[in-house]
Enzyme design. Sequence first.
Site, short mmCIF file in Angstrom:
data_model
loop_
_atom_site.label_atom_id
_atom_site.label_comp_id
_atom_site.label_asym_id
_atom_site.label_seq_id
_atom_site.Cartn_x
_atom_site.Cartn_y
_atom_site.Cartn_z
N LYS A 96 -4.28 -12.22 -6.04
CA LYS A 96 -5.51 -12.47 -5.29
C LYS A 96 -6.64 -11.57 -5.80
CE LYS A 96 -4.78 -9.17 -1.54
NZ LYS A 96 -4.96 -8.81 -0.18
N LYS A 141 0.83 -1.22 0.00
CA LYS A 141 0.00 0.00 0.00
C LYS A 141 0.85 1.25 0.00
CE LYS A 141 -4.42 -1.49 1.98
NZ LYS A 141 -5.40 -1.25 3.02
N LYS A 189 -10.21 -5.85 -3.86
CA LYS A 189 -11.11 -4.74 -4.12
C LYS A 189 -10.38 -3.52 -4.66
CE LYS A 189 -11.77 -4.23 0.90
NZ LYS A 189 -12.77 -4.26 1.92
P1 AMP Z 1 -10.20 -6.79 3.17
O1 AMP Z 1 -10.93 -6.69 1.91
O2 AMP Z 1 -8.73 -6.68 3.00
O3 AMP Z 1 -10.75 -5.91 4.27
O4 AMP Z 1 -10.42 -8.27 3.64
C1 AMP Z 1 -11.53 -8.72 4.38
C2 AMP Z 1 -11.43 -10.20 4.58
O5 AMP Z 1 -11.54 -10.90 3.35
C3 AMP Z 1 -10.11 -10.66 5.20
O6 AMP Z 1 -10.35 -11.72 6.10
C4 AMP Z 1 -9.32 -11.13 4.02
O7 AMP Z 1 -8.32 -12.08 4.35
C5 AMP Z 1 -10.41 -11.75 3.17
N1 AMP Z 1 -10.05 -11.73 1.75
C6 AMP Z 1 -9.77 -10.64 1.00
N2 AMP Z 1 -9.46 -10.99 -0.26
C7 AMP Z 1 -9.53 -12.35 -0.31
C8 AMP Z 1 -9.33 -13.31 -1.33
N3 AMP Z 1 -8.99 -12.95 -2.56
N4 AMP Z 1 -9.48 -14.62 -1.02
C9 AMP Z 1 -9.83 -15.00 0.22
N5 AMP Z 1 -10.04 -14.14 1.24
C10 AMP Z 1 -9.90 -12.83 0.99
#
Ligand code: AMP
Length: 327
Positions: free
Chosen positions: A195, A112, A198
């Site tokens: 991965k 980031k 968003k």
């Molecule tokens: P975030 O979008 O970074 O706030 O992630 C929220 C939750 O979703 C966290 O537990 C991440 O580890 C999970 N997560 C985000 N992207 C992925 C992905 N591509 N595959 C599996 N889990 C994900």
Amino acid sequence: MRQRIFSGIQPSGNLHLGNYLGAIANWVAMQDEFDSIFCVVDMHAITVSQDPVALRQKTIEIAKIYLASGIDPQKSALFVQSHIPEHAELCWILNTIAKVPELEKMTQFKDKSQKNGRESAGVGLFDYPVLMAADILLYNTQTVPVGHDQVQHIELARTLGKRFNNKFGETFIIPDYFMKEESKLIMALDDPTKKMSKSAKSEYSYIALSDSEEIIRKKIKKAVTDSGSEIVYHDDKPALKNLINIYALLSHKTTAEIETMYVGKGYGAFKSDLAEVVVDFLKPLQEKMASISDEQVLEILRVGAEKVRPLARKKLEEVKEKIGFVI
Ligand code: AMP
Ligand code: TRP
């Protein structure tokens, strides 16, 4: 005594299938068995610039996603991080035992902070993992259900918990993480080496939970596949493996069942059925979300905060006493 789980998601960007499968689906499955606390981590979201109006809307939207996915506010506590100031207070105290190189090596910070140049990276972004450690340690959390990208952060929470305990006496439970092999890392539709994220540049890399039927079909049609034409679940075919995983997780079939279903059929048939599976999953979720009012959500979040507040206060008092604050 039931074991406690805690997890959270930032109210920023578009939630996608990776978030649902990697995190929320596990929370829903675990909430009957565990004493569950789920948070919308708005203080984490502001570690990068956010529009205030959008942040407020997203916070409510994420809570609606939790509810529409099946998080039951009667069983689980659901709240907004900034409603419990103890998170920030504990973060400050943990800051005094966290070390600069420990935070410098965090992958998420490196990614980031590189995006806009390290000179403009905020101190909050740097400190993000310590706040996350505070979230977890504040509630005597035993297990943190998250996706694979959060493992390094949870390891830091473990390190800080242990360091505090060694210095000031047994105070924190040392948490473990929980993830499922098949869903711990859902990959991008346009690049199976990355991965699903968003913050991806192309919206063809993820399926947002809010995507329309038409967009879902378009995105799946465009998803990259590997060479060959057979539907096989294999590491040599990472793009197809990812699509089969999504299919299996959403339809509650095994990957072997899916392979069998598509013997002699090509990618076209597989992809058009996968689009159907995703649409069938997301439509009711979107309808449920639309049926929940902002007022309902705000009340649920208020009740959730009141449920967890005594836990947070008690733990913080204990910490303050241990470190020698006059209380
Ligand atoms: P975030 O979008 O970074 O706030 O992630 C929220 C939750 O979703 C966290 O537990 C991440 O580890 C999970 N997560 C985000 N992207 C992925 C992905 N591509 N595959 C599996 N889990 C994900
Ligand atoms: N950092 C997590 C993410 O981006 C969100 C988060 C903040 C979290 N605090 C947490 C997850 C505590 C689990 C437990 O996904």
